[in-house]
Design a protein around this motif. Structure first.
Motif, PDB file in Angstrom:
ATOM      1  N   ALA A   1       0.898  -1.375  -0.028  1.00  0.00           N
ATOM      2  CA  ALA A   1      -0.030  -0.046  -0.002  1.00  0.00           C
ATOM      3  C   ALA A   1       0.993   1.382   0.073  1.00  0.00           C
ATOM      4  O   ALA A   1       0.563   2.193  -0.718  1.00  0.00           O
ATOM      5  CB  ALA A   1      -1.066  -0.106   1.239  1.00  0.00           C
ATOM      6  N   VAL A   2       1.966   1.144   0.874  1.00  0.00           N
ATOM      7  CA  VAL A   2       2.839   2.460   0.745  1.00  0.00           C
ATOM      8  C   VAL A   2       3.426   2.637  -0.563  1.00  0.00           C
ATOM      9  O   VAL A   2       3.864   3.836  -1.115  1.00  0.00           O
ATOM     10  CB  VAL A   2       3.950   2.305   1.888  1.00  0.00           C
ATOM     11  N   GLY A   3       4.054   1.445  -0.979  1.00  0.00           N
ATOM     12  CA  GLY A   3       4.514   1.421  -2.484  1.00  0.00           C
ATOM     13  C   GLY A   3       3.718   2.044  -3.652  1.00  0.00           C
ATOM     14  O   GLY A   3       3.984   2.961  -4.478  1.00  0.00           O
ATOM     15  N   THR A   4       2.511   1.698  -3.247  1.00  0.00           N
ATOM     16  CA  THR A   4       1.476   2.189  -4.465  1.00  0.00           C
ATOM     17  C   THR A   4       1.012   3.661  -4.390  1.00  0.00           C
ATOM     18  O   THR A   4       0.941   4.295  -5.258  1.00  0.00           O
ATOM     19  CB  THR A   4       0.062   1.043  -4.424  1.00  0.00           C
ATOM     20  N   ALA A   5       1.030   4.131  -3.191  1.00  0.00           N
ATOM     21  CA  ALA A   5       0.792   5.533  -2.596  1.00  0.00           C
ATOM     22  C   ALA A   5       1.789   6.287  -3.314  1.00  0.00           C
ATOM     23  O   ALA A   5       1.746   7.310  -3.808  1.00  0.00           O
ATOM     24  CB  ALA A   5       0.530   5.603  -1.149  1.00  0.00           C
ATOM     25  N   ALA A   6       3.045   5.684  -2.973  1.00  0.00           N
ATOM     26  CA  ALA A   6       4.392   6.552  -3.492  1.00  0.00           C
ATOM     27  C   ALA A   6       4.419   6.670  -4.760  1.00  0.00           C
ATOM     28  O   ALA A   6       4.710   7.740  -5.591  1.00  0.00           O
ATOM     29  CB  ALA A   6       5.612   5.829  -2.775  1.00  0.00           C
ATOM     30  N   ALA A   7       3.850   5.595  -5.648  1.00  0.00           N
ATOM     31  CA  ALA A   7       4.025   5.449  -7.013  1.00  0.00           C
ATOM     32  C   ALA A   7       2.837   6.542  -7.691  1.00  0.00           C
ATOM     33  O   ALA A   7       3.122   7.136  -8.503  1.00  0.00           O
ATOM     34  CB  ALA A   7       3.740   3.975  -7.556  1.00  0.00           C
ATOM     35  N   LEU A   8       1.910   6.351  -7.028  1.00  0.00           N
ATOM     36  CA  LEU A   8       0.720   7.600  -7.475  1.00  0.00           C
ATOM     37  C   LEU A   8       1.270   9.020  -7.259  1.00  0.00           C
ATOM     38  O   LEU A   8       0.931   9.897  -8.152  1.00  0.00           O
ATOM     39  CB  LEU A   8      -0.526   7.156  -6.748  1.00  0.00           C
ATOM     40  N   VAL A   9       1.582   9.042  -6.234  1.00  0.00           N
ATOM     41  CA  VAL A   9       2.200  10.473  -6.071  1.00  0.00           C
ATOM     42  C   VAL A   9       3.270  10.932  -6.849  1.00  0.00           C
ATOM     43  O   VAL A   9       3.386  11.828  -7.439  1.00  0.00           O
ATOM     44  CB  VAL A   9       2.630  10.429  -4.235  1.00  0.00           C
ATOM     45  N   GLY A  10       4.339   9.983  -6.939  1.00  0.00           N
ATOM     46  CA  GLY A  10       5.346  10.345  -7.991  1.00  0.00           C
ATOM     47  C   GLY A  10       4.802  10.699  -9.386  1.00  0.00           C
ATOM     48  O   GLY A  10       5.457  11.440 -10.024  1.00  0.00           O
ATOM     49  N   GLY A  11       3.728   9.723  -9.791  1.00  0.00           N
ATOM     50  CA  GLY A  11       3.283  10.071 -10.985  1.00  0.00           C
ATOM     51  C   GLY A  11       2.288  11.252 -11.279  1.00  0.00           C
ATOM     52  O   GLY A  11       2.684  11.851 -12.357  1.00  0.00           O
ATOM     53  N   ALA A  12       1.843  11.685 -10.162  1.00  0.00           N
ATOM     54  CA  ALA A  12       1.243  13.101 -10.284  1.00  0.00           C
ATOM     55  C   ALA A  12       2.092  14.120 -10.274  1.00  0.00           C
ATOM     56  O   ALA A  12       1.866  15.034 -10.892  1.00  0.00           O
ATOM     57  CB  ALA A  12       0.188  13.114  -9.023  1.00  0.00           C
ATOM     58  N   VAL A  13       3.096  13.898  -9.601  1.00  0.00           N
ATOM     59  CA  VAL A  13       4.250  14.940  -9.444  1.00  0.00           C
ATOM     60  C   VAL A  13       4.881  15.110 -10.789  1.00  0.00           C
ATOM     61  O   VAL A  13       5.178  16.190 -11.401  1.00  0.00           O
ATOM     62  CB  VAL A  13       5.270  14.668  -8.412  1.00  0.00           C
ATOM     63  N   LEU A  14       5.331  13.875 -11.634  1.00  0.00           N
ATOM     64  CA  LEU A  14       5.770  13.751 -12.826  1.00  0.00           C
ATOM     65  C   LEU A  14       4.925  14.478 -13.695  1.00  0.00           C
ATOM     66  O   LEU A  14       5.357  15.367 -14.611  1.00  0.00           O
ATOM     67  CB  LEU A  14       6.241  12.557 -13.066  1.00  0.00           C
ATOM     68  N   GLY A  15       3.717  14.040 -13.687  1.00  0.00           N
ATOM     69  CA  GLY A  15       2.729  14.631 -14.498  1.00  0.00           C
ATOM     70  C   GLY A  15       2.560  16.300 -14.215  1.00  0.00           C
ATOM     71  O   GLY A  15       2.390  16.963 -15.553  1.00  0.00           O
ATOM     72  N   ALA A  16       2.583  16.750 -13.422  1.00  0.00           N
ATOM     73  CA  ALA A  16       2.550  18.255 -13.054  1.00  0.00           C
ATOM     74  C   ALA A  16       3.836  18.629 -13.737  1.00  0.00           C
ATOM     75  O   ALA A  16       3.613  19.926 -14.127  1.00  0.00           O
ATOM     76  CB  ALA A  16       2.139  18.409 -11.677  1.00  0.00           C
ATOM     77  N   ALA A  17       4.794  18.143 -13.387  1.00  0.00           N
ATOM     78  CA  ALA A  17       6.305  18.731 -13.846  1.00  0.00           C
ATOM     79  C   ALA A  17       6.319  18.803 -15.493  1.00  0.00           C
ATOM     80  O   ALA A  17       7.136  19.535 -16.061  1.00  0.00           O
ATOM     81  CB  ALA A  17       7.344  17.837 -13.263  1.00  0.00           C
ATOM     82  N   THR A  18       5.681  17.726 -16.286  1.00  0.00           N
ATOM     83  CA  THR A  18       5.875  17.783 -17.576  1.00  0.00           C
ATOM     84  C   THR A  18       4.587  18.421 -18.390  1.00  0.00           C
ATOM     85  O   THR A  18       4.928  18.472 -19.457  1.00  0.00           O
ATOM     86  CB  THR A  18       6.049  16.565 -18.021  1.00  0.00           C
ATOM     87  N   ALA A  19       3.695  19.009 -17.439  1.00  0.00           N
ATOM     88  CA  ALA A  19       2.551  19.576 -18.258  1.00  0.00           C
ATOM     89  C   ALA A  19       2.990  21.069 -18.879  1.00  0.00           C
ATOM     90  O   ALA A  19       3.743  21.708 -18.419  1.00  0.00           O
ATOM     91  CB  ALA A  19       1.558  19.947 -17.149  1.00  0.00           C
ATOM     92  N   PRO A  20       2.405  21.244 -19.868  1.00  0.00           N
ATOM     93  CA  PRO A  20       2.741  22.459 -20.741  1.00  0.00           C
ATOM     94  C   PRO A  20       2.249  23.613 -19.901  1.00  0.00           C
ATOM     95  O   PRO A  20       1.230  23.746 -19.342  1.00  0.00           O
ATOM     96  CB  PRO A  20       1.939  22.391 -21.985  1.00  0.00           C
TER      97      PRO A  20
END
Length: 98
Positions: free
Chosen positions: A66-85
């Motif tokens: 559960a912790v690993g999944t939550a970290a992956a989701l947060v990391g994906g959201a951060v990465l998505g926000a960082a690469t957004a135009p």
């Protein structure tokens, strides 16, 4: 891509779980392999200790997943926000950008 991430997280979650029945069967098998006879007090203590150990390990594995999944989701959201135009979100004029 999102479907793949969700499917992977779900598969990891299910792989880490052990049901109570599986824990009980494993505990009985462990104690029989140790040479204890069913019905004796030492066998019952062994089964209880092994069952509790199995459940504790399953719970720890589930919480780690559960912790690993939550970290992956947060990391994906951060990465998505960082690469957004960014041009779409900001308006600029002579007084600055907002």
């Amino acid at each position: 891509m999102r479907i793949l991430l969700v499917a992977g997280a779900l598969a990891l979650t299910l792989a880490a779980c052990q049901t109570a029945q599986e824990s009980a069967v494993d505990a009985e098998f462990t104690c029989r392999e140790a040479g204890l006879r069913p019905g004796t007090r030492s066998y019952d203590r062994c089964v209880n200790a092994a069952y509790n150990s199995n459940r504790r390990q399953a719970d720890q594995a589930a919480s780690q997943v559960a912790v690993g999944t939550a970290a992956a989701l947060v990391g994906g959201a951060v990465l998505g926000a960082a690469t957004a135009p960014r041009g779409y979100y900001y308006r600029c004029n002579a007084w600055g950008c907002w």
